[in-house]
Design a protein around this motif. Structure first.
Motif, PDB file in Angstrom:
ATOM      1  N   HIS A   2     -10.665 -18.818 -24.983  1.00 53.99           N
ATOM      2  CA  HIS A   2      -9.431 -19.278 -23.565  1.00 53.99           C
ATOM      3  C   HIS A   2      -9.492 -19.834 -22.751  1.00 53.99           C
ATOM      4  O   HIS A   2     -10.364 -21.006 -22.097  1.00 53.99           O
ATOM      5  CB  HIS A   2     -10.482 -17.860 -22.878  1.00 53.99           C
ATOM      6  CG  HIS A   2     -10.789 -16.710 -22.773  1.00 53.99           C
ATOM      7  ND1 HIS A   2      -9.575 -15.817 -23.208  1.00 53.99           N
ATOM      8  CD2 HIS A   2     -11.698 -15.564 -23.738  1.00 53.99           C
ATOM      9  CE1 HIS A   2      -9.901 -14.663 -24.413  1.00 53.99           C
ATOM     10  NE2 HIS A   2     -10.985 -14.636 -24.855  1.00 53.99           N
ATOM     11  N   ARG A   3      -8.256 -20.000 -22.014  1.00 55.73           N
ATOM     12  CA  ARG A   3      -8.372 -21.288 -21.688  1.00 55.73           C
ATOM     13  C   ARG A   3      -8.373 -20.944 -19.837  1.00 55.73           C
ATOM     14  O   ARG A   3      -8.091 -19.552 -19.299  1.00 55.73           O
ATOM     15  CB  ARG A   3      -6.996 -21.603 -21.731  1.00 55.73           C
ATOM     16  CG  ARG A   3      -7.137 -22.436 -22.629  1.00 55.73           C
ATOM     17  CD  ARG A   3      -5.272 -23.411 -22.934  1.00 55.73           C
ATOM     18  NE  ARG A   3      -5.121 -24.172 -22.721  1.00 55.73           N
ATOM     19  CZ  ARG A   3      -4.078 -25.179 -21.686  1.00 55.73           C
ATOM     20  NH1 ARG A   3      -3.177 -23.821 -21.696  1.00 55.73           N
ATOM     21  NH2 ARG A   3      -4.034 -25.685 -21.193  1.00 55.73           N
ATOM     22  N   LEU A   4      -9.817 -21.280 -18.916  1.00 56.62           N
ATOM     23  CA  LEU A   4      -9.102 -21.528 -17.542  1.00 56.62           C
ATOM     24  C   LEU A   4      -8.934 -22.580 -16.842  1.00 56.62           C
ATOM     25  O   LEU A   4      -8.419 -23.252 -16.840  1.00 56.62           O
ATOM     26  CB  LEU A   4     -11.369 -20.680 -16.938  1.00 56.62           C
ATOM     27  CG  LEU A   4     -11.632 -19.788 -17.891  1.00 56.62           C
ATOM     28  CD1 LEU A   4     -13.334 -20.344 -17.808  1.00 56.62           C
ATOM     29  CD2 LEU A   4     -10.872 -18.317 -18.021  1.00 56.62           C
ATOM     30  N   LEU A   5      -8.025 -22.007 -15.465  1.00 52.70           N
ATOM     31  CA  LEU A   5      -7.645 -22.781 -14.643  1.00 52.70           C
ATOM     32  C   LEU A   5      -8.199 -22.683 -13.299  1.00 52.70           C
ATOM     33  O   LEU A   5      -8.594 -21.768 -12.823  1.00 52.70           O
ATOM     34  CB  LEU A   5      -6.130 -22.583 -14.396  1.00 52.70           C
ATOM     35  CG  LEU A   5      -5.247 -23.946 -13.338  1.00 52.70           C
ATOM     36  CD1 LEU A   5      -5.787 -25.065 -14.037  1.00 52.70           C
ATOM     37  CD2 LEU A   5      -4.120 -23.477 -12.823  1.00 52.70           C
ATOM     38  N   LEU A   6      -8.729 -23.800 -13.286  1.00 55.21           N
ATOM     39  CA  LEU A   6      -9.904 -23.808 -11.340  1.00 55.21           C
ATOM     40  C   LEU A   6      -8.588 -24.712 -10.553  1.00 55.21           C
ATOM     41  O   LEU A   6      -8.377 -25.405 -10.552  1.00 55.21           O
ATOM     42  CB  LEU A   6     -11.088 -24.537 -11.736  1.00 55.21           C
ATOM     43  CG  LEU A   6     -12.206 -25.124 -10.420  1.00 55.21           C
ATOM     44  CD1 LEU A   6     -12.544 -23.851  -9.682  1.00 55.21           C
ATOM     45  CD2 LEU A   6     -12.921 -26.433 -11.270  1.00 55.21           C
ATOM     46  N   ALA A  37      -1.828 -25.777  -9.070  1.00 52.30           N
ATOM     47  CA  ALA A  37      -1.539 -25.032  -9.815  1.00 52.30           C
ATOM     48  C   ALA A  37       0.095 -24.172 -10.374  1.00 52.30           C
ATOM     49  O   ALA A  37      -0.316 -23.757 -11.730  1.00 52.30           O
ATOM     50  CB  ALA A  37      -2.974 -23.621  -9.110  1.00 52.30           C
ATOM     51  N   LEU A  38       0.847 -23.864  -9.923  1.00 54.66           N
ATOM     52  CA  LEU A  38       2.156 -23.005  -9.896  1.00 54.66           C
ATOM     53  C   LEU A  38       2.962 -24.431 -10.841  1.00 54.66           C
ATOM     54  O   LEU A  38       3.310 -23.947 -12.371  1.00 54.66           O
ATOM     55  CB  LEU A  38       2.453 -23.166  -8.373  1.00 54.66           C
ATOM     56  CG  LEU A  38       2.073 -22.388  -7.452  1.00 54.66           C
ATOM     57  CD1 LEU A  38       2.921 -22.165  -6.306  1.00 54.66           C
ATOM     58  CD2 LEU A  38       1.820 -20.519  -8.192  1.00 54.66           C
ATOM     59  N   GLU A  39       2.668 -25.440 -10.888  1.00 56.67           N
ATOM     60  CA  GLU A  39       3.533 -26.482 -12.483  1.00 56.67           C
ATOM     61  C   GLU A  39       2.790 -26.516 -13.226  1.00 56.67           C
ATOM     62  O   GLU A  39       3.580 -25.489 -14.505  1.00 56.67           O
ATOM     63  CB  GLU A  39       2.893 -28.107 -11.518  1.00 56.67           C
ATOM     64  CG  GLU A  39       3.929 -28.248 -10.736  1.00 56.67           C
ATOM     65  CD  GLU A  39       4.237 -29.182 -10.019  1.00 56.67           C
ATOM     66  OE1 GLU A  39       3.311 -30.631 -10.366  1.00 56.67           O
ATOM     67  OE2 GLU A  39       4.532 -29.580  -8.958  1.00 56.67           O
ATOM     68  N   GLU A  44       1.983 -24.414 -18.685  1.00 62.61           N
ATOM     69  CA  GLU A  44       1.361 -23.733 -19.833  1.00 62.61           C
ATOM     70  C   GLU A  44       0.109 -22.453 -20.155  1.00 62.61           C
ATOM     71  O   GLU A  44       0.719 -21.601 -18.189  1.00 62.61           O
ATOM     72  CB  GLU A  44      -0.234 -24.673 -20.034  1.00 62.61           C
ATOM     73  CG  GLU A  44       0.136 -26.517 -20.042  1.00 62.61           C
ATOM     74  CD  GLU A  44      -0.470 -27.255 -19.691  1.00 62.61           C
ATOM     75  OE1 GLU A  44      -1.916 -26.964 -20.304  1.00 62.61           O
ATOM     76  OE2 GLU A  44      -1.074 -27.781 -18.597  1.00 62.61           O
ATOM     77  N   ARG A  45      -0.107 -22.103 -20.794  1.00 60.07           N
ATOM     78  CA  ARG A  45      -0.862 -20.374 -21.062  1.00 60.07           C
ATOM     79  C   ARG A  45      -2.518 -20.458 -21.055  1.00 60.07           C
ATOM     80  O   ARG A  45      -2.430 -21.200 -21.091  1.00 60.07           O
ATOM     81  CB  ARG A  45      -0.819 -20.096 -22.288  1.00 60.07           C
ATOM     82  CG  ARG A  45      -1.270 -18.563 -22.427  1.00 60.07           C
ATOM     83  CD  ARG A  45      -1.046 -18.071 -23.679  1.00 60.07           C
ATOM     84  NE  ARG A  45      -2.179 -18.618 -24.033  1.00 60.07           N
ATOM     85  CZ  ARG A  45      -3.189 -18.309 -24.533  1.00 60.07           C
ATOM     86  NH1 ARG A  45      -3.780 -17.586 -23.868  1.00 60.07           N
ATOM     87  NH2 ARG A  45      -4.046 -18.718 -25.089  1.00 60.07           N
ATOM     88  N   ASN A  71       6.944 -12.527  -9.125  1.00 62.00           N
ATOM     89  CA  ASN A  71       7.507 -12.066 -10.599  1.00 62.00           C
ATOM     90  C   ASN A  71       7.419 -12.654 -11.635  1.00 62.00           C
ATOM     91  O   ASN A  71       7.947 -12.467 -12.514  1.00 62.00           O
ATOM     92  CB  ASN A  71       9.279 -11.591 -10.552  1.00 62.00           C
ATOM     93  CG  ASN A  71       9.595 -10.229  -9.397  1.00 62.00           C
ATOM     94  OD1 ASN A  71       8.756  -9.626  -9.268  1.00 62.00           O
ATOM     95  ND2 ASN A  71      10.376 -10.544  -8.441  1.00 62.00           N
ATOM     96  N   ASP A  72       6.622 -13.512 -11.537  1.00 64.94           N
ATOM     97  CA  ASP A  72       6.349 -14.675 -12.353  1.00 64.94           C
ATOM     98  C   ASP A  72       5.075 -13.915 -13.085  1.00 64.94           C
ATOM     99  O   ASP A  72       4.631 -12.865 -13.001  1.00 64.94           O
ATOM    100  CB  ASP A  72       5.281 -15.893 -12.021  1.00 64.94           C
ATOM    101  CG  ASP A  72       6.729 -16.214 -11.053  1.00 64.94           C
ATOM    102  OD1 ASP A  72       7.793 -16.705 -11.639  1.00 64.94           O
ATOM    103  OD2 ASP A  72       5.619 -16.880  -9.465  1.00 64.94           O
ATOM    104  N   ALA A  73       5.067 -14.660 -14.810  1.00 63.50           N
ATOM    105  CA  ALA A  73       4.420 -13.826 -15.669  1.00 63.50           C
ATOM    106  C   ALA A  73       3.246 -14.491 -16.036  1.00 63.50           C
ATOM    107  O   ALA A  73       2.727 -12.908 -16.270  1.00 63.50           O
ATOM    108  CB  ALA A  73       5.106 -14.598 -16.750  1.00 63.50           C
ATOM    109  N   TRP A  74       2.603 -14.502 -14.912  1.00 65.30           N
ATOM    110  CA  TRP A  74       0.940 -14.870 -14.819  1.00 65.30           C
ATOM    111  C   TRP A  74       1.005 -14.049 -13.538  1.00 65.30           C
ATOM    112  O   TRP A  74      -0.348 -14.186 -12.952  1.00 65.30           O
ATOM    113  CB  TRP A  74       1.041 -16.083 -14.398  1.00 65.30           C
ATOM    114  CG  TRP A  74       1.622 -16.728 -13.666  1.00 65.30           C
ATOM    115  CD1 TRP A  74       1.196 -16.927 -12.265  1.00 65.30           C
ATOM    116  CD2 TRP A  74       2.685 -17.968 -13.466  1.00 65.30           C
ATOM    117  NE1 TRP A  74       2.562 -17.721 -11.493  1.00 65.30           N
ATOM    118  CE2 TRP A  74       3.183 -17.996 -12.419  1.00 65.30           C
ATOM    119  CE3 TRP A  74       3.717 -18.275 -14.354  1.00 65.30           C
ATOM    120  CZ2 TRP A  74       4.408 -18.507 -12.349  1.00 65.30           C
ATOM    121  CZ3 TRP A  74       4.606 -18.874 -14.343  1.00 65.30           C
ATOM    122  CH2 TRP A  74       4.903 -19.717 -13.339  1.00 65.30           C
TER     123      TRP A  74
END
Length: 237
Positions: A2-6, A37-39, A44-45, A71-74
């Protein structure tokens, strides 16, 4: 893996945390600002966010709120808030804004890994459950209340009811099984997968706010020392 974004402005945290979480097949990447983070999210996923409460540009609570309202995919990506603001009020606010879990600093890395695994496991099964519900019906209709599970909208006789993500999830969970009594621990475990004893009071607050938004409908019934249930009868065709 799993990929995590801190998202945390403490640059010293990312290195050791990345090495530790790798033991649990969790790949951590880090940014220090919400704009960065938004960029990254757009390019990326990622499978989940770890979000600090105190950030430059905007605090983590505001970032969580905007993310859930977009309304973003994430928008539905799991969020674990990691912050020094650990009192109960801040925890409740974080959950109401759409966070999936909340861990105050200082924290034990092993507990962080365990909580991340919990929300990721719950997310893995969520699409299957949502698909099953959609096959049965896209709307739940009761006397004076309609829940559109496709649009995630709730309407009563006066119009659209504005709910937070957590309020909607709570209402949907109760409405899918009218008359069934859910204890506070049941609700916390089903919605958040946390240690329920830490946030029992949070359920009472959420139910109270949801009840006010649904007035004058008596949709939520309290059973003393037992919990809550959905009390509206189904609408007859």
């Amino acid at each position: 893996m799993h990929r995590l974004l801190l998202i945390d402005d403490d640059e010293a945290l990312a290195g050791p945390l990345t090495q530790y979480l790798a033991r649990f097949d969790l790949q951590l990447e880090a940014v220090t600002r919400p704009s960065a983070a938004l960029e990254r999210l757009a390019a990326e996923r990622f499978d989940a966010l770890i979000l600090d409460g105190m950030l430059p540009e905007m605090d983590g609570f505001e970032f969580c709120k905007r993310l859930r309202a977009s309304n973003d995919a994430w928008r539905d990506m799991p969020i674990l808030m990691l912050t020094a603001r650990g009192d109960l009020t801040d925890r409740v606010v974080g959950l109401e804004l759409g966070a999936d879990d909340y861990l105050p600093k200082p924290f034990e890395p092993r507990e962080l890994a365990a909580r991340l695994q919990t929300i990721l496991r719950r997310t893995r099964f969520a699409p299957l459950a949502a698909s099953a519900v959609a096959q049965v019906a896209s709307k739940l209709c009761f006397e004076g209340l309609e829940i559109d599970t496709t649009r995630r909208e709730v309407r009563c006789s006066s119009g659209l009811v504005e709910l937070t993500g957590t309020e909607y999830e709570l209402l949907l969970m109760l409405a899918r099984e009218p008359g069934k009594v859910f204890s506070r621990d049941d609700i916390l475990n089903r919605l958040r997968g946390q240690e329920a004893e830490l946030f029992t009071r949070a359920v009472d607050i959420l139910v109270s706010r949801l009840r006010r938004k649904l007035e004058p409908l008596a949709a939520l019934k309290t059973l003393r020392n037992a919990g809550y249930c959905f009390a509206l009868p189904e609408k007859q065709a």
